[in-house]
Write a protein that holds these residues in place. Structure first.
Motif, PDB file in Angstrom:
ATOM      1  N   VAL A   1       0.752  -1.188  -0.036  1.00  0.00           N
ATOM      2  CA  VAL A   1       0.061   0.058  -0.010  1.00  0.00           C
ATOM      3  C   VAL A   1       0.787   1.066  -0.184  1.00  0.00           C
ATOM      4  CG1 VAL A   1      -1.489   1.380   1.472  1.00  0.00           C
ATOM      5  CG2 VAL A   1      -2.072  -0.935   0.964  1.00  0.00           C
ATOM      6  N   GLU A   2       1.763   1.286   0.915  1.00  0.00           N
ATOM      7  CA  GLU A   2       2.767   2.564   1.093  1.00  0.00           C
ATOM      8  C   GLU A   2       3.446   2.842  -0.193  1.00  0.00           C
ATOM      9  OE1 GLU A   2       4.106   3.963   4.346  1.00  0.00           O
ATOM     10  OE2 GLU A   2       2.592   3.285   5.633  1.00  0.00           O
ATOM     11  N   GLY A   3       4.045   1.688  -0.749  1.00  0.00           N
ATOM     12  CA  GLY A   3       4.828   1.713  -2.042  1.00  0.00           C
ATOM     13  C   GLY A   3       3.825   2.309  -3.196  1.00  0.00           C
ATOM     14  N   TYR A   4       2.780   1.745  -3.074  1.00  0.00           N
ATOM     15  CA  TYR A   4       1.707   1.876  -4.558  1.00  0.00           C
ATOM     16  C   TYR A   4       1.403   3.616  -4.239  1.00  0.00           C
ATOM     17  CZ  TYR A   4      -2.086   1.178  -7.929  1.00  0.00           C
ATOM     18  OH  TYR A   4      -2.850   1.065  -8.744  1.00  0.00           O
ATOM     19  N   MET A   5       1.117   4.029  -2.972  1.00  0.00           N
ATOM     20  CA  MET A   5       0.599   5.124  -2.951  1.00  0.00           C
ATOM     21  C   MET A   5       1.807   6.361  -3.064  1.00  0.00           C
ATOM     22  SD  MET A   5      -2.623   5.422  -2.497  1.00  0.00           S
ATOM     23  CE  MET A   5      -3.728   4.177  -2.543  1.00  0.00           C
ATOM     24  N   GLU A   6       3.256   5.940  -2.496  1.00  0.00           N
ATOM     25  CA  GLU A   6       4.187   6.800  -2.639  1.00  0.00           C
ATOM     26  C   GLU A   6       4.578   6.964  -4.112  1.00  0.00           C
ATOM     27  OE1 GLU A   6       7.846   7.397   0.298  1.00  0.00           O
ATOM     28  OE2 GLU A   6       7.948   5.518  -0.784  1.00  0.00           O
ATOM     29  N   SER A   7       4.320   5.968  -4.968  1.00  0.00           N
ATOM     30  CA  SER A   7       4.689   5.981  -6.399  1.00  0.00           C
ATOM     31  C   SER A   7       3.533   6.898  -7.008  1.00  0.00           C
ATOM     32  CB  SER A   7       4.707   4.757  -6.870  1.00  0.00           C
ATOM     33  OG  SER A   7       5.715   3.892  -6.323  1.00  0.00           O
ATOM     34  N   LEU A   8       2.354   6.685  -6.682  1.00  0.00           N
ATOM     35  CA  LEU A   8       1.135   7.224  -7.382  1.00  0.00           C
ATOM     36  C   LEU A   8       1.170   8.976  -6.903  1.00  0.00           C
ATOM     37  CD1 LEU A   8      -1.784   7.397  -8.672  1.00  0.00           C
ATOM     38  CD2 LEU A   8      -2.631   6.824  -6.386  1.00  0.00           C
ATOM     39  N   ALA A   9       1.651   9.276  -5.422  1.00  0.00           N
ATOM     40  CA  ALA A   9       1.591  10.787  -5.022  1.00  0.00           C
ATOM     41  C   ALA A   9       1.978  11.674  -5.969  1.00  0.00           C
ATOM     42  CB  ALA A   9       2.195  10.847  -3.819  1.00  0.00           C
ATOM     43  N   PRO A  10       3.099  11.576  -6.769  1.00  0.00           N
ATOM     44  CA  PRO A  10       3.429  12.838  -7.698  1.00  0.00           C
ATOM     45  C   PRO A  10       2.658  12.864  -8.942  1.00  0.00           C
ATOM     46  CG  PRO A  10       4.986  11.157  -7.679  1.00  0.00           C
ATOM     47  CD  PRO A  10       4.235  10.803  -6.652  1.00  0.00           C
ATOM     48  N   VAL A  11       2.107  11.653  -9.373  1.00  0.00           N
ATOM     49  CA  VAL A  11       1.406  11.579 -10.382  1.00  0.00           C
ATOM     50  C   VAL A  11      -0.139  12.036 -10.089  1.00  0.00           C
ATOM     51  CG1 VAL A  11       0.144   9.839 -12.109  1.00  0.00           C
ATOM     52  CG2 VAL A  11       2.632   9.518 -11.495  1.00  0.00           C
ATOM     53  N   ALA A  12      -0.568  11.713  -9.150  1.00  0.00           N
ATOM     54  CA  ALA A  12      -1.976  12.361  -8.866  1.00  0.00           C
ATOM     55  C   ALA A  12      -1.747  13.890  -8.467  1.00  0.00           C
ATOM     56  CB  ALA A  12      -2.336  11.721  -7.426  1.00  0.00           C
ATOM     57  N   ALA A  13      -0.709  14.344  -7.612  1.00  0.00           N
ATOM     58  CA  ALA A  13      -0.714  15.586  -7.547  1.00  0.00           C
ATOM     59  C   ALA A  13      -0.509  16.489  -8.660  1.00  0.00           C
ATOM     60  CB  ALA A  13       0.696  15.936  -6.844  1.00  0.00           C
ATOM     61  N   ALA A  14      -0.176  16.112  -9.782  1.00  0.00           N
ATOM     62  CA  ALA A  14       0.107  16.762 -11.295  1.00  0.00           C
ATOM     63  C   ALA A  14      -1.371  17.088 -11.612  1.00  0.00           C
ATOM     64  CB  ALA A  14       0.919  16.049 -12.221  1.00  0.00           C
TER      65      ALA A  14
ATOM     66  N   THR B   1      -8.279  18.070   5.995  1.00  0.00           N
ATOM     67  CA  THR B   1      -8.610  19.425   6.288  1.00  0.00           C
ATOM     68  C   THR B   1      -7.454  20.466   5.996  1.00  0.00           C
ATOM     69  OG1 THR B   1      -8.409  19.091   8.663  1.00  0.00           O
ATOM     70  CG2 THR B   1     -10.519  18.936   7.465  1.00  0.00           C
ATOM     71  N   VAL B   2      -6.191  20.130   6.439  1.00  0.00           N
ATOM     72  CA  VAL B   2      -5.118  20.932   6.097  1.00  0.00           C
ATOM     73  C   VAL B   2      -4.811  21.489   4.705  1.00  0.00           C
ATOM     74  CG1 VAL B   2      -3.991  20.476   8.214  1.00  0.00           C
ATOM     75  CG2 VAL B   2      -3.173  19.474   6.029  1.00  0.00           C
ATOM     76  N   ASP B   3      -4.413  22.589   4.444  1.00  0.00           N
ATOM     77  CA  ASP B   3      -4.185  22.890   2.984  1.00  0.00           C
ATOM     78  C   ASP B   3      -3.378  22.174   2.257  1.00  0.00           C
ATOM     79  OD1 ASP B   3      -5.790  25.181   3.470  1.00  0.00           O
ATOM     80  OD2 ASP B   3      -4.109  26.641   3.811  1.00  0.00           O
ATOM     81  N   GLU B   4      -2.093  21.652   2.809  1.00  0.00           N
ATOM     82  CA  GLU B   4      -1.093  20.807   2.168  1.00  0.00           C
ATOM     83  C   GLU B   4      -0.857  19.761   2.977  1.00  0.00           C
ATOM     84  OE1 GLU B   4       2.083  23.217   0.545  1.00  0.00           O
ATOM     85  OE2 GLU B   4       0.824  24.415  -0.616  1.00  0.00           O
ATOM     86  N   PRO B   5      -1.589  18.551   2.818  1.00  0.00           N
ATOM     87  CA  PRO B   5      -1.273  17.703   3.870  1.00  0.00           C
ATOM     88  C   PRO B   5      -0.190  16.796   3.267  1.00  0.00           C
ATOM     89  CG  PRO B   5      -3.024  16.995   2.325  1.00  0.00           C
ATOM     90  CD  PRO B   5      -2.903  18.391   2.104  1.00  0.00           C
ATOM     91  N   ALA B   6       0.733  16.235   4.497  1.00  0.00           N
ATOM     92  CA  ALA B   6       1.748  15.709   4.213  1.00  0.00           C
ATOM     93  C   ALA B   6       1.540  14.240   3.505  1.00  0.00           C
ATOM     94  CB  ALA B   6       2.637  15.286   5.631  1.00  0.00           C
ATOM     95  N   PHE B   7       2.698  13.647   3.062  1.00  0.00           N
ATOM     96  CA  PHE B   7       2.325  12.237   2.423  1.00  0.00           C
ATOM     97  C   PHE B   7       1.986  11.256   3.590  1.00  0.00           C
ATOM     98  CE2 PHE B   7       4.001   8.275   1.353  1.00  0.00           C
ATOM     99  CZ  PHE B   7       2.865   7.740   0.509  1.00  0.00           C
TER     100      PHE B   7
ATOM    101  N   GLY C   1      -3.920  17.565  -9.409  1.00  0.00           N
ATOM    102  CA  GLY C   1      -4.616  18.298  -8.224  1.00  0.00           C
ATOM    103  C   GLY C   1      -4.848  17.342  -7.109  1.00  0.00           C
ATOM    104  N   VAL C   2      -4.711  16.070  -7.255  1.00  0.00           N
ATOM    105  CA  VAL C   2      -5.073  15.030  -6.100  1.00  0.00           C
ATOM    106  C   VAL C   2      -3.880  14.860  -5.310  1.00  0.00           C
ATOM    107  CG1 VAL C   2      -6.068  12.912  -5.629  1.00  0.00           C
ATOM    108  CG2 VAL C   2      -7.043  14.123  -7.544  1.00  0.00           C
ATOM    109  N   SER C   3      -4.243  15.325  -3.860  1.00  0.00           N
ATOM    110  CA  SER C   3      -3.108  14.924  -2.933  1.00  0.00           C
ATOM    111  C   SER C   3      -3.370  13.290  -2.328  1.00  0.00           C
ATOM    112  CB  SER C   3      -3.370  15.993  -1.722  1.00  0.00           C
ATOM    113  OG  SER C   3      -4.422  15.536  -0.959  1.00  0.00           O
ATOM    114  N   VAL C   4      -2.541  12.806  -1.917  1.00  0.00           N
ATOM    115  CA  VAL C   4      -2.476  11.395  -1.480  1.00  0.00           C
ATOM    116  C   VAL C   4      -1.615  11.301  -0.229  1.00  0.00           C
ATOM    117  CG1 VAL C   4      -1.643   9.106  -2.180  1.00  0.00           C
ATOM    118  CG2 VAL C   4      -2.168  10.477  -4.000  1.00  0.00           C
TER     119      VAL C   4
END
Length: 285
Positions: A163-176, A246-252, A178-181
């Motif tokens: 799960v963590e590897g999947y989401m850590e890999s997805l995070a920059p793609v999703a952020a591009a 709820t925070v503006d820029e949540p951490a991964f 507008g989706v925070s992971v």
């Protein structure tokens, strides 16, 4: 129906019959979110309904089985039809597992992966187009066991590592788009989790063969960690879920307690693995 820009934000949370999922659903509703609280078996919603009533909040309670793609699709389509938007998903559903390689079947390991990893992928994949449309948030409740491998938890930790590897890999793609992971990493939480592992602990030790002394030591340590006096409350852990919502820029990566932060930090600073293995070896001595 009001327009999406005027209506409250909508969050869908899986696995809300008890524990962190239940507490997160109530907390999100208190914070003003339209909260869709889902669970595999709606007949087990009694505690959830009671908690909502005591908190004075309303929940939209629906069935969703994370291992059933048709159930996931139906739930999300229903949310969109009734609320017109989906702003966040909290993947919380999962199940514990106790076992070690020689004493369990590969089929059992696959089942653990199906619920704890592929269930997360199934829900996230179905939700992503809608999260992307509104700049939403994808949050997954992992575990400190998603960072630090733990004795007699090979399958469970493997699923959480995945799960963590999947989401850590997805995070920059999703952020591009507008989706925070984010992933949430609880330590020991005073929930029904240990009971939900579904193992006769005394029987498990008796049947552990050559691993019986190590399993007994591990269980004594773990039961103490999950006791009400030592463990974090579900409500305390749910605060990190609400923060990611709820925070503006949540951490991964968000740990839910000081203990969890210290435990995870051991691994993240451990280049050769000696610190982690030095620690976990003491659990089974």
């Amino acid at each position: 129906m009001s327009s999406p820009s005027q209506s409250p934000k909508v969050v869908l949370i899986t696995g809300t019959s008890s524990g962190i999922g239940l507490a997160a659903a109530v907390a999100a509703a208190r914070a003003g979110w339209t909260t869709v609280a889902t669970l595999r078996d709606p007949s087990r919603s009694g505690a959830l309904r009671k908690a909502a009533a005591e908190a004075g909040v309303e929940l939209d309670i629906r069935r969703l089985d994370v291992t059933d793609e048709a159930s996931i699709r139906s739930a999300i389509e229903g949310v969109l039809a009734d609320h017109g938007r989906l702003d966040a998903v909290v993947n919380n559903a999962g199940s514990g597992h106790l076992g070690t390689m020689e004493n369990e079947s590969v089929a059992e390991v696959r089942k653990v992966m199906e619920v704890n990893f592929f269930g997360v992928v199934n829900v996230s994949k179905e939700a992503m187009p809608h999260l992307r449309a509104g700049g939403g948030r994808l949050i997954t409740v992992s575990s400190v066991g998603g960072v630090v491998g733990q004795p007699f938890n090979e399958a469970y930790c493997a699923a959480k590592f995945a799960v963590e590897g999947y989401m850590e890999s997805l995070a920059p793609v999703a952020a591009a788009h507008g989706v925070s992971v984010s992933v949430i990493e609880p330590g020991a939480v005073a929930t029904e989790f240990v009971a939900n592992v579904g193992v006769d602990l005394e029987g498990a030790v008796a049947e552990a063969g050559v691993y019986a002394p190590q399993l007994g030591a591990y269980l004594n340590r773990t039961i103490a960690q999950f006791s009400d006096s030592a463990a974090q409350t579900p409500e305390g852990a749910a605060e990190s879920v609400l923060k990611a919502l709820t925070v503006d820029e949540p951490a991964f990566r968000l740990q839910t307690s000081d203990w969890a932060r210290g435990f995870v930090a051991t691994k993240l600073a451990d280049l050769d693995g000696s610190a982690v293995l030095g620690l976990t070896n003491t659990w089974i001595a």
